[in-house]
Write a protein that holds these residues in place. Structure first.
Motif, PDB file in Angstrom:
ATOM      1  N   LEU A 101      -1.619   9.519  -5.037  1.00  0.00           N
ATOM      2  CA  LEU A 101      -1.850  10.940  -4.819  1.00  0.00           C
ATOM      3  C   LEU A 101      -2.318  11.530  -6.138  1.00  0.00           C
ATOM      4  CD1 LEU A 101      -1.651  13.419  -2.939  1.00  0.00           C
ATOM      5  CD2 LEU A 101       0.734  13.646  -3.690  1.00  0.00           C
ATOM      6  N   LYS A 102      -3.524  12.099  -6.140  1.00  0.00           N
ATOM      7  CA  LYS A 102      -4.070  12.694  -7.360  1.00  0.00           C
ATOM      8  C   LYS A 102      -3.191  13.880  -7.760  1.00  0.00           C
ATOM      9  CE  LYS A 102      -8.725  11.986  -5.635  1.00  0.00           C
ATOM     10  NZ  LYS A 102      -9.976  12.706  -5.336  1.00  0.00           N
ATOM     11  N   GLY A 103      -3.085  14.116  -9.024  1.00  0.00           N
ATOM     12  CA  GLY A 103      -2.307  15.257  -9.505  1.00  0.00           C
ATOM     13  C   GLY A 103      -1.894  15.040 -10.938  1.00  0.00           C
ATOM     14  N   ASP A 104      -1.076  15.948 -11.421  1.00  0.00           N
ATOM     15  CA  ASP A 104      -0.584  15.867 -12.787  1.00  0.00           C
ATOM     16  C   ASP A 104       0.937  15.925 -12.754  1.00  0.00           C
ATOM     17  OD1 ASP A 104      -0.494  15.740 -15.525  1.00  0.00           O
ATOM     18  OD2 ASP A 104      -0.853  17.892 -15.798  1.00  0.00           O
ATOM     19  N   PRO A 105       1.563  14.785 -12.735  1.00  0.00           N
ATOM     20  CA  PRO A 105       1.037  13.426 -12.873  1.00  0.00           C
ATOM     21  C   PRO A 105       0.648  12.851 -11.511  1.00  0.00           C
ATOM     22  CG  PRO A 105       3.417  13.314 -12.831  1.00  0.00           C
ATOM     23  CD  PRO A 105       3.035  14.789 -12.729  1.00  0.00           C
ATOM     24  N   PRO A 106      -0.229  11.841 -11.496  1.00  0.00           N
ATOM     25  CA  PRO A 106      -0.537  11.151 -10.239  1.00  0.00           C
ATOM     26  C   PRO A 106       0.716  10.424  -9.752  1.00  0.00           C
ATOM     27  CG  PRO A 106      -1.985  10.425 -12.030  1.00  0.00           C
ATOM     28  CD  PRO A 106      -0.965  11.323 -12.623  1.00  0.00           C
ATOM     29  N   MET A 107       0.843  10.289  -8.419  1.00  0.00           N
ATOM     30  CA  MET A 107       2.026   9.630  -7.868  1.00  0.00           C
ATOM     31  C   MET A 107       1.620   8.544  -6.881  1.00  0.00           C
ATOM     32  SD  MET A 107       4.846  12.644  -7.386  1.00  0.00           S
ATOM     33  CE  MET A 107       3.951  13.529  -6.143  1.00  0.00           C
ATOM     34  N   ALA A 108       2.240   7.377  -7.025  1.00  0.00           N
ATOM     35  CA  ALA A 108       1.987   6.266  -6.111  1.00  0.00           C
ATOM     36  C   ALA A 108       2.774   6.477  -4.824  1.00  0.00           C
ATOM     37  CB  ALA A 108       2.404   4.952  -6.760  1.00  0.00           C
ATOM     38  N   GLU A 109       2.168   6.126  -3.714  1.00  0.00           N
ATOM     39  CA  GLU A 109       2.839   6.140  -2.409  1.00  0.00           C
ATOM     40  C   GLU A 109       3.285   4.712  -2.134  1.00  0.00           C
ATOM     41  OE1 GLU A 109       4.438   7.505   1.084  1.00  0.00           O
ATOM     42  OE2 GLU A 109       3.438   8.771  -0.389  1.00  0.00           O
ATOM     43  N   LEU A 110       4.581   4.458  -2.189  1.00  0.00           N
ATOM     44  CA  LEU A 110       5.107   3.124  -1.949  1.00  0.00           C
ATOM     45  C   LEU A 110       5.459   2.987  -0.470  1.00  0.00           C
ATOM     46  CD1 LEU A 110       7.422   2.721  -5.051  1.00  0.00           C
ATOM     47  CD2 LEU A 110       5.067   1.943  -4.757  1.00  0.00           C
ATOM     48  N   ILE A 111       4.848   2.008   0.171  1.00  0.00           N
ATOM     49  CA  ILE A 111       5.109   1.717   1.578  1.00  0.00           C
ATOM     50  C   ILE A 111       5.742   0.331   1.602  1.00  0.00           C
ATOM     51  CG2 ILE A 111       4.119   1.475   3.886  1.00  0.00           C
ATOM     52  CD1 ILE A 111       1.758   3.228   2.883  1.00  0.00           C
ATOM     53  N   CYS A 112       7.025   0.279   1.920  1.00  0.00           N
ATOM     54  CA  CYS A 112       7.781  -0.971   1.800  1.00  0.00           C
ATOM     55  C   CYS A 112       7.458  -1.987   2.881  1.00  0.00           C
ATOM     56  CB  CYS A 112       9.274  -0.667   1.805  1.00  0.00           C
ATOM     57  SG  CYS A 112       9.754   0.315   0.372  1.00  0.00           S
ATOM     58  N   ASP A 113       6.933  -1.564   3.990  1.00  0.00           N
ATOM     59  CA  ASP A 113       6.558  -2.471   5.077  1.00  0.00           C
ATOM     60  C   ASP A 113       5.128  -2.941   4.828  1.00  0.00           C
ATOM     61  OD1 ASP A 113       5.278  -3.242   7.591  1.00  0.00           O
ATOM     62  OD2 ASP A 113       7.115  -2.553   8.566  1.00  0.00           O
ATOM     63  N   ASP A 114       4.950  -4.238   4.563  1.00  0.00           N
ATOM     64  CA  ASP A 114       3.629  -4.763   4.210  1.00  0.00           C
ATOM     65  C   ASP A 114       2.584  -4.552   5.298  1.00  0.00           C
ATOM     66  OD1 ASP A 114       4.596  -5.595   1.767  1.00  0.00           O
ATOM     67  OD2 ASP A 114       4.865  -7.677   2.384  1.00  0.00           O
ATOM     68  N   ASP A 115       2.953  -4.778   6.554  1.00  0.00           N
ATOM     69  CA  ASP A 115       1.982  -4.589   7.648  1.00  0.00           C
ATOM     70  C   ASP A 115       1.574  -3.128   7.765  1.00  0.00           C
ATOM     71  OD1 ASP A 115       1.926  -7.264   8.274  1.00  0.00           O
ATOM     72  OD2 ASP A 115       3.335  -7.095   9.944  1.00  0.00           O
ATOM     73  N   LEU A 116       2.528  -2.233   7.655  1.00  0.00           N
ATOM     74  CA  LEU A 116       2.222  -0.808   7.708  1.00  0.00           C
ATOM     75  C   LEU A 116       1.323  -0.425   6.540  1.00  0.00           C
ATOM     76  CD1 LEU A 116       2.591   2.016   8.916  1.00  0.00           C
ATOM     77  CD2 LEU A 116       4.756   2.176   7.653  1.00  0.00           C
TER      78      LEU A 116
END
Length: 95
Positions: A60-75
């Motif tokens: 997610l762009k921004g200050d600071p940028p943030m990672a979206e963690l998706i724990c389900d690999d298929d999803l």
């Protein structure tokens, strides 16, 4: 990402009504996938896909940028495939 698991087209209504098996032995409904839909539709311009040694990471762009963690690999693979198909900007891995 495995090329056999990568999807680049939206699901049909028939597929959306079914549950998709995941590698963890749990069933993922398409409702879970739809929770992420803004990432490749209405909020598409707010996201980038950063290339990593293991594939792409939604950021997610921004200050600071943030990672979206998706724990389900298929999803995660389905979300990333839809983001790529929708034209979300990809950022090459630094060398």
């Amino acid at each position: 990402m495995s090329p056999t698991k990568k999807r680049s087209c939206p699901l049909s209504q028939e597929a959306a009504d079914r549950a998709l098996p995941c590698t963890q032995g749990v069933f993922m409904s398409d409702r879970e996938l739809l929770e992420y839909e803004p990432m490749w539709t209405t909020e598409r311009d707010q996201w980038e896909l950063h290339e990593t040694s293991m594939g792409y990471q939604p950021i997610l762009k921004g200050d600071p940028p943030m990672a979206e963690l998706i724990c389900d690999d298929d999803l995660a693979e389905q979300v990333i495939a839809r983001m790529l198909a929708a034209g979300v900007t990809g950022v090459d891995r630094p060398h």
